[in-house]
Design a protein around this motif. Sequence first.
Motif, short mmCIF file in Angstrom:
data_model
loop_
_atom_site.label_atom_id
_atom_site.label_comp_id
_atom_site.label_asym_id
_atom_site.label_seq_id
_atom_site.Cartn_x
_atom_site.Cartn_y
_atom_site.Cartn_z
N PHE A 101 0.85 -1.18 0.00
CA PHE A 101 0.00 0.00 0.00
C PHE A 101 0.89 1.25 0.00
CE2 PHE A 101 -2.84 -3.13 1.92
CZ PHE A 101 -4.04 -2.87 1.29
N TYR A 102 0.40 2.31 -0.65
CA TYR A 102 1.10 3.59 -0.67
C TYR A 102 0.13 4.70 -0.30
CZ TYR A 102 5.00 1.32 -3.07
OH TYR A 102 6.06 0.51 -3.39
N VAL A 103 0.68 5.77 0.29
CA VAL A 103 -0.15 6.91 0.67
C VAL A 103 0.62 8.20 0.36
CG1 VAL A 103 0.70 6.96 3.06
CG2 VAL A 103 -1.54 7.94 2.51
N GLY A 104 -0.11 9.23 -0.03
CA GLY A 104 0.54 10.50 -0.34
C GLY A 104 -0.38 11.68 -0.11
N ASN A 105 0.21 12.79 0.30
CA ASN A 105 -0.49 14.07 0.49
C ASN A 105 0.41 15.13 -0.13
OD1 ASN A 105 -1.62 16.48 1.35
ND2 ASN A 105 -1.98 15.78 3.44
N PHE A 106 0.03 15.64 -1.31
CA PHE A 106 0.94 16.46 -2.10
C PHE A 106 0.34 17.81 -2.46
CE2 PHE A 106 1.53 11.96 -3.25
CZ PHE A 106 2.82 11.76 -2.76
N THR A 107 1.17 18.83 -2.42
CA THR A 107 0.78 20.17 -2.88
C THR A 107 1.01 20.25 -4.38
OG1 THR A 107 1.40 21.18 -0.77
CG2 THR A 107 1.23 22.64 -2.68
N LEU A 108 -0.02 20.64 -5.11
CA LEU A 108 0.05 20.73 -6.57
C LEU A 108 0.48 22.14 -7.01
CD1 LEU A 108 -3.23 18.80 -7.47
CD2 LEU A 108 -0.91 17.90 -7.32
N PRO A 109 1.12 22.25 -8.18
CA PRO A 109 1.53 23.57 -8.69
C PRO A 109 0.34 24.32 -9.28
CG PRO A 109 2.15 21.85 -10.25
CD PRO A 109 1.58 21.15 -9.05
N TYR A 110 -0.48 24.90 -8.38
CA TYR A 110 -1.75 25.49 -8.81
C TYR A 110 -1.58 26.56 -9.88
CZ TYR A 110 -6.18 27.95 -8.77
OH TYR A 110 -7.35 28.53 -9.17
N ASN A 111 -0.63 27.46 -9.68
CA ASN A 111 -0.46 28.55 -10.65
C ASN A 111 -0.11 28.01 -12.03
OD1 ASN A 111 -1.01 30.51 -8.74
ND2 ASN A 111 1.14 30.82 -8.21
N ARG A 112 0.68 26.95 -12.07
CA ARG A 112 1.04 26.33 -13.35
C ARG A 112 -0.19 25.68 -13.99
NH1 ARG A 112 3.41 26.44 -18.05
NH2 ARG A 112 4.21 24.44 -18.80
N ILE A 113 -1.00 25.01 -13.17
CA ILE A 113 -2.23 24.38 -13.69
C ILE A 113 -3.16 25.44 -14.26
CG2 ILE A 113 -4.24 22.96 -13.12
CD1 ILE A 113 -2.64 21.78 -10.80
N LEU A 114 -3.34 26.53 -13.51
CA LEU A 114 -4.22 27.62 -13.97
C LEU A 114 -3.69 28.22 -15.27
CD1 LEU A 114 -6.59 29.56 -13.56
CD2 LEU A 114 -5.10 30.93 -12.08
N GLU A 115 -2.39 28.42 -15.34
CA GLU A 115 -1.78 28.98 -16.55
C GLU A 115 -2.03 28.09 -17.76
OE1 GLU A 115 2.67 30.20 -18.26
OE2 GLU A 115 2.47 29.13 -16.36
N LEU A 116 -1.85 26.79 -17.59
CA LEU A 116 -2.02 25.86 -18.71
C LEU A 116 -3.48 25.76 -19.14
CD1 LEU A 116 0.45 23.07 -17.56
CD2 LEU A 116 0.67 24.50 -19.59
N PHE A 117 -4.40 25.70 -18.18
CA PHE A 117 -5.82 25.64 -18.52
C PHE A 117 -6.26 26.93 -19.20
CE2 PHE A 117 -6.41 21.81 -16.06
CZ PHE A 117 -7.59 21.26 -16.55
N THR A 118 -5.79 28.07 -18.71
CA THR A 118 -6.18 29.36 -19.28
C THR A 118 -5.58 29.54 -20.66
OG1 THR A 118 -6.27 30.30 -17.04
CG2 THR A 118 -6.18 31.84 -18.90
#
Length: 337
Positions: A101-118
């Motif tokens: 089993f594996y577990v993870g709690n990760f912070t995502l690069p929100y500004n990069r995601i927003l930039e790419l979606f926009t």
Amino acid sequence: MMGNKRKLFVCLFFIFWIIDYSYAMEKFKWFPTECAPELYPMRIIRGDFIFKNGESIYIPDSRTINNGWGEVGSIHIVGEELKPLPVRLLITWFSFTEDKFYVGNFTLPYNRILELFTQGFQHPLTGKRTTYTRIIIGMAPGGFISIWLAGNGVVIELCTFEAEETSIDWKLISEDLSKTRKEFIKERLEEVLNADEIAKISKNIPIGLWKKYKTIYSWTLLIIGRVEIQNIWLRFYNGESQFINYKLGNRLEEFGKPVVKKIEIKWIAQSGKKYSGSVFFDEQEIFEAFKKLNPITSGSVKLQIEISDVDQGLKIYLRDEKYILELKKFIIKIYSS
């Protein structure tokens, strides 16, 4: 005094209105989905993308996943059509081949995601502006995680993480007490893999392989032959994919890219006959070729594809201005129409 309170109320209302408006402007039509390598099936116990406001959307779970690295998996139509973009990933999963089993709690690069979606991208067929519609989470042996954005055949890698091994109540996987843990795993592997594949993975689980897939080289395509190229679709080992529409004047840019896994080409021969070809590269051969050629070349490497005028067969080389390596172990399928 009352005037000051009124001004404060108006200011606070305006501030909250701006926050709500900004948050609404950062919503897009997308769905979470999942993947795992073909030979290394996984099962998500629980996965969630967390939004800025603390709300979340779950990642499809409770099924055996081995649809391929970077591939779109399950799509569950849940929640509002327009969704915020995630800021965190919480995930727990089981790796069948490792029995871990594996577990993870990760912070995502929100500004990069927003930039790419926009920013979006050019639709590969129409040339019109479009954007991503999927966020893919991929799990590999050793706790390796990759996240991609995908839409209309285009897939780009966003980020990677490494989860930690953990202990979870086995009943979250199976409540069938008539089978041992070993029997259950064997049964599930036999459902999705054949005997040869099971024998292969029993000898060695290549921890670190998916990290190697991220290696970037400077290379581009060179097509040789008296043909009219229509389009080219490239699939890379790191799960990314790129569609190049020659009819729209597009070409593969000369910049850092991972090693290519598969190429599909459509072209028109001088006779006017239309052809399509799929090239599946041998993993060991092409990685060794890139590793061998790149350290000694001073410029960009070219993946040269020669299309025969006689039988429309293909020859493939990796080369620069001085050195050339012929690739011989690839598998090719060519169709005419």
